[in-house]
Every structure is written in structure tokens, then in C-alpha cells.
Design a protein around this motif. Structure first.
Motif, PDB file in Angstrom:
ATOM      1  N   UNK A 126     -19.327 -24.322  -5.669  1.00 47.94           N
ATOM      2  CA  UNK A 126     -19.970 -23.106  -5.154  1.00 47.94           C
ATOM      3  C   UNK A 126     -18.945 -22.093  -4.637  1.00 47.94           C
ATOM      4  N   UNK A 127     -17.814 -22.593  -4.105  1.00 43.08           N
ATOM      5  CA  UNK A 127     -16.776 -21.657  -3.657  1.00 43.08           C
ATOM      6  C   UNK A 127     -16.302 -20.803  -4.828  1.00 43.08           C
ATOM      7  N   UNK A 128     -16.039 -21.450  -5.935  1.00 42.03           N
ATOM      8  CA  UNK A 128     -15.520 -20.739  -7.106  1.00 42.03           C
ATOM      9  C   UNK A 128     -16.588 -19.825  -7.698  1.00 42.03           C
ATOM     10  N   UNK A 129     -17.812 -20.318  -7.748  1.00 44.93           N
ATOM     11  CA  UNK A 129     -18.901 -19.515  -8.308  1.00 44.93           C
ATOM     12  C   UNK A 129     -19.210 -18.281  -7.464  1.00 44.93           C
ATOM     13  N   UNK A 179     -10.141 -27.204  -7.278  1.00 36.58           N
ATOM     14  CA  UNK A 179     -11.103 -27.857  -8.175  1.00 36.58           C
ATOM     15  C   UNK A 179     -11.088 -27.108  -9.512  1.00 36.58           C
ATOM     16  N   UNK A 180     -10.700 -27.794 -10.579  1.00 37.34           N
ATOM     17  CA  UNK A 180     -10.380 -27.071 -11.817  1.00 37.34           C
ATOM     18  C   UNK A 180     -11.412 -27.219 -12.936  1.00 37.34           C
ATOM     19  N   UNK A 181     -12.574 -27.816 -12.663  1.00 42.43           N
ATOM     20  CA  UNK A 181     -13.507 -28.068 -13.775  1.00 42.43           C
ATOM     21  C   UNK A 181     -14.795 -27.254 -13.696  1.00 42.43           C
ATOM     22  N   UNK A 182     -14.805 -26.147 -12.943  1.00 39.73           N
ATOM     23  CA  UNK A 182     -16.044 -25.360 -12.832  1.00 39.73           C
ATOM     24  C   UNK A 182     -16.428 -24.733 -14.170  1.00 39.73           C
ATOM     25  N   UNK A 194     -15.967 -13.400  -8.201  1.00 39.91           N
ATOM     26  CA  UNK A 194     -16.155 -12.787  -9.523  1.00 39.91           C
ATOM     27  C   UNK A 194     -15.508 -13.607 -10.627  1.00 39.91           C
ATOM     28  N   UNK A 195     -14.402 -14.263 -10.328  1.00 39.10           N
ATOM     29  CA  UNK A 195     -13.749 -15.084 -11.342  1.00 39.10           C
ATOM     30  C   UNK A 195     -12.988 -16.222 -10.664  1.00 39.10           C
ATOM     31  N   UNK A 196     -12.599 -17.189 -11.462  1.00 40.10           N
ATOM     32  CA  UNK A 196     -11.969 -18.408 -10.958  1.00 40.10           C
ATOM     33  C   UNK A 196     -10.616 -18.124 -10.301  1.00 40.10           C
ATOM     34  N   UNK A 197      -9.819 -17.263 -10.922  1.00 38.02           N
ATOM     35  CA  UNK A 197      -8.496 -16.976 -10.372  1.00 38.02           C
ATOM     36  C   UNK A 197      -8.596 -16.342  -8.995  1.00 38.02           C
TER      37      UNK A 197
END
Length: 474
Positions: A203-206, A229-232, A209-212
Motif C-alpha cells: 500500500x505504501x508503494x501504491x 519491497x520490490x514485487x508490487x 504515483x510511481x514505484x520509484x
């Protein structure tokens, strides 16, 4: 060490314990001296041993076992006798306890804990004692198996969200006692003096706007403890490449990326690919963390496949004791009014061992455990032990050195042993596991550890069984 239940604990029991206690009280039998044994009959997880855990929790809660005014009002409201309830208002446990060390390896039928006191006070603490010892021993045993599978690699306990309610508090404590390094459970970390840890959720990554951008923001806030966490979205095409960018940015600012976490997919394949990608970028220091429904069997498989995983996070399977829902520990009367007592059964495996007993562990010349003997506490020496359910099977033990496993831990309702943290308990458990021969530690068809009873105890049991069954049960 503080047990999380802080208020009065007298109602932490089953109804029938109170009905029996009232019966003893109204019959004038409540002061009868009694002895009860805690033991189990079957090891969980198709294993051959149990890590004895929960003793510190039991001692802490029993020291504070009492009935508040509100407890007494409630008992009156559901029909308990007023004189009995008045008695409970002043009740404190004043008995004695003898037990194996917490963290000890114990085996079926061994009386790992003995309670001495009045029949009423022994009965009142039965439920909480079983509840805590059975659960913590189950989880500590599971944790020790995972530790065996993982070797020296770091282990993190992540099970609180899947645990059975408040049981997750003690599950985290027991996981550390069984060999884990850290927990995600902040409540348990605080109460039991263990280290908490955690990374991030998808949820943090989501939420960015983007993963980076998500990675960069997290690294800015936690530059010295950043695990990403690298698999979102896509582990190898997006997650790992973006994590490497963050690693280089952190390095320019004098920091290092701690690790990446894999939480889905083929962990062997992904960890090998990710390791190569990181190493090719000069990021050999970045650790790989793996999670997602892990247990001892999956970790063992990952290790056999050479997965370059540095840290394992284990949740559901550990905190719930999967695939065994419970340890079948029981609390049985062994003495009443200074006379040995026995529960008889046509099934010899259900028959209890009478009297006040102790346990000796026999150790060979290589400092390895070879057998345990259960005897009457008054016995000094015996040369042979007899199989508990197949007494025709015998073992000579006089060539081995012995040590006593059971020692007094509570006197007059007060704990008399020093408190230890779960991490300290884990060190003892690991030292004992090193003394347990490998054939008893394998996950598939482990060799059964030899536990037997002395000839004197065998004779007392057999005589009492014949008395009540009116026949020879063997």
C-alpha cells in the motif's frame, strides 16, 4: 518479564474449575494437599521433541492470580455460593512449583512441571497453566524447526495479523524463545524486551504515483534502515532496477540500502536473478529478504536449491502453529492427601504416572542425549528404564552420566528463579538442540527419543492400575 494480562486473573479459567473448587470448599476438603503434573503425549508437527516454553508467563500470572470485587460480584450473579465467593475475594496462590528450565527439550509423558498445593488452588490455576504452556511450547517448537531449516540466517516473525487474537502476543515471545531474531509485533517487543522490525507494505508503494517515487520517499525518511519491497508491479523489470537506483542515490549521500524484500513468486528463481543484478551493480552488501507463507519445509527446500536469501520472514505458519492447532498437554492429579493417585484406562497410553516424580537426562561420552528416565523423586539410583506403554522394552542407562531436569521454580506462590528474556531462553534451547542427535531433528520420520520409567515407578503404577481395573492391564 510482564505478562500482558495486567488486571485480576481469577476468571482466566473454565467454569468447571470453579464448580469443583466450590465443591471442595463446601465439603471442607479444600485444604487437602495435592500434586498435579503437566505433560503431553504426542509431539506436534510429526516431530520428536517439544521446546518447553511459557513457564515465565505462567509464573508471572500466577503470582498475581486474584479475584477483584467485580469478579466476585459476577460470580455471585451467576449463582456461586456467597461464602465461597467471599473466600475467593482473599484468595492467593500459595503453592509450590517444580519444572524443567524454560527452553528445555522435553518429550512425551515427561512431567515437565509439577504443582504442589491445596487441591482447590491447584484446580483453579489448571486452565491458565495449560492455555499458556501448550500454546507457547507449540510455537517455540515450530520456531526451533524453522531455525534448524534456516541455519544461521536471520529469521523475522511476522505473524500477528494472522494469529488467533491476543494469542499473537505470546506467539511472538515464543518465536524468539524458539530461535527467531526479531518480531514485527511492537507490543510483544516492548513487553518482553525483544527487538521489533519491519519494512513496508504494498500500500505504501501504491499510494504514490510511481514505484520509484515511493522508494525514494521511503529512503529519504529511513536512510540507514531502508529495505524496499520490490514485487508490487514487476520484480525483475521494475522493482529491483528501481531499488538499485535508490541504492546508488543513498551511497552518494553516505548511506547504504539495507535490503530488498521478495513477497511473491518463485523465490528461488527471483532471489537468484535479483542477487546477480545487485552484484553486477556492485551492491553485494544489499540483503535479500523473503516472505510469503514460509515454513520449515519451504525454507529447507529453498536452502537445498541454493536460493541466495539472507533473511526469512515467517508469519502465518509460525504464529498459528500450522499444521498442528494445539499441543495436547494435560494437567493430571498424581497425589492426594500424600497418597499416589492414578487415572486408569483400558488404553495404557492414557494411564497416568502416580506419585511425586522427577526426570533425569542421560548423556553419552560425546555429550549427546541418549535417553530420559522418569522416576520417583525419592529414588537415588536406577540402572534400567522401562518403556512407558510397552514395559517389556528396556534400556540400560548406568553407563551414561545423568543430570536432573526438574527444579523448584516457585515457593509459597512466589517465583524463586531469575527472569530471562526470550533471547536468553533461545540460547539455552539452541545449546540443547546441539546435544540432541540429528536423527531426532529430521523433519521426515524422525527417530523416537527414548523415554522410560524406573522399576519402582513401574511397580507403583502397575499395582494401582490392578487395584482399580481389577485385572492386569498389561
Amino acid at each position: 518479564m510482564i505478562f500482558p494480562l495486567q488486571q485480576s486473573t481469577g476468571l482466566y479459567t473454565d467454569h468447571y474449575e470453579l464448580t469443583m473448587a466450590q465443591g471442595y470448599f463446601l465439603c471442607g476438603l479444600h485444604k487437602q494437599p495435592a500434586n498435579f503434573d503437566y505433560f503431553f503425549r504426542k509431539c506436534p508437527f510429526n516431530g520428536s521433541y517439544v521446546v518447553f516454553s511459557g513457564l515465565s508467563s505462567v509464573l508471572s500470572i500466577i503470582e498475581n492470580f486474584n479475584y477483584s470485587d467485580k469478579d466476585c460480584e459476577y460470580l455471585l450473579s451467576i449463582g456461586f455460593n456467597s461464602k465461597f465467593v467471599e473466600f475467593l475475594g482473599d484468595f492467593r496462590f500459595k503453592g509450590d512449583m517444580y519444572a524443567a528450565k524454560e527452553g528445555e527439550l522435553i518429550f512425551p509423558y515427561e512431567p515437565a512441571l509439577r504443582v504442589e498445593g491445596s487441591i482447590l488452588e491447584c484446580q483453579l490455576i489448571e486452565t491458565l497453566l495449560l492455555n499458556i504452556l501448550n500454546f507457547e511450547s507449540l510455537i517455540a517448537t515450530k520456531a526451533s524447526r524453522i531455525r534448524l531449516a534456516a541455519g544461521k540466517k536471520a529469521l523475522m516473525e511476522f505473524g500477528l495479523r494472522r494469529a488467533q487474537g491476543l494469542g499473537g502476543i505470546n506467539a511472538s515471545k515464543a518465536a524468539i524463545s524458539g530461535g527467531f531474531d526479531k518480531t514485527s509485533n511492537v507490543y510483544s517487543a516492548h513487553h518482553f524486551n525483544i527487538e521489533s522490525t519491519g519494512t513496508m507494505a504494498h500500500s505504501w508503494i501504491q499510494s504514490f504515483d510511481n514505484e520509484l517515487e515511493a522508494f525514494r520517499s521511503y529512503a529519504r525518511i529511513f536512510p540507514d534502515s531502508c529495505t524496499l519491497l520490490v514485487d508490487t508491479y514487476d520484480t525483475l523489470k521494475s522493482g529491483v532496477p528501481n531499488a538499485m537506483k535508490i541504492a546508488h542515490e543513498l551511497k552518494q549521500k553516505g548511506h547504504e540500502l539495507a535490503g530488498i524484500r521478495l513477497d511473491s513468486g518463485d523465490l528461488t528463481f527471483l532471489s537468484k536473478k535479483a542477487r546477480k543484478m545487485l552484484d553486477d551493480e556492485g551492491l553485494q552488501h544489499v540483503k535479500i529478504v523473503a516472505s510469503n507463507q514460509l515454513d520449515e519445509n519451504i525454507i529447507q527446500s529453498l536452502e537445498l536449491q541454493g536460493a541466495p536469501i539472507d533473511i526469512y520472514g515467517v508469519g502465518t505458519a509460525l504464529a498459528t502453529g500450522k499444521d498442528d492447532a494445539a499441543l495436547d498437554g494435560v494437567f493430571k492429579l498424581s497425589m492426594i492427601n500424600e497418597k499416589p493417585s492414578i487415572k486408569v484406562s483400558e488404553n495404557i497410553s492414557k494411564m497416568t504416572l502416580p506419585g511425586i516424580k522427577t526426570i533425569h537426562r542421560y548423556i553419552d561420552d560425546d555429550n549427546q542425549f541418549c535417553a530420559d528416565g522418569i522416576s520417583m523423586e525419592s529414588e537415588v539410583e536406577y540402572e534400567k528404564i522401562y518403556h512407558i506403554t510397552l514395559p517389556e522394552k528396556q534400556k540400560q542407562i548406568n553407563s551414561c552420566r545423568k543430570e536432573s531436569l526438574v527444579h523448584q521454580v516457585m515457593k509459597g506462590g512466589q517465583t524463586i528463579i531469575p527472569q530471562q528474556t526470550p533471547s536468553e531462553l533461545a540460547l539455552y534451547t539452541q545449546s540443547r538442540l546441539k546435544q540432541l542427535p540429528d536423527e531426532h531433528k529430521r523433519f521426515l520420520n524422525p527417530h523416537v527419543y527414548k523415554v522410560g520409567i524406573s522399576e519402582q515407578l513401574l511397580s507403583i503404577r502397575n499395582d494401582l492400575a490392578r487395584k482399580y481395573l481389577k485385572k492386569d492391564p498389561f
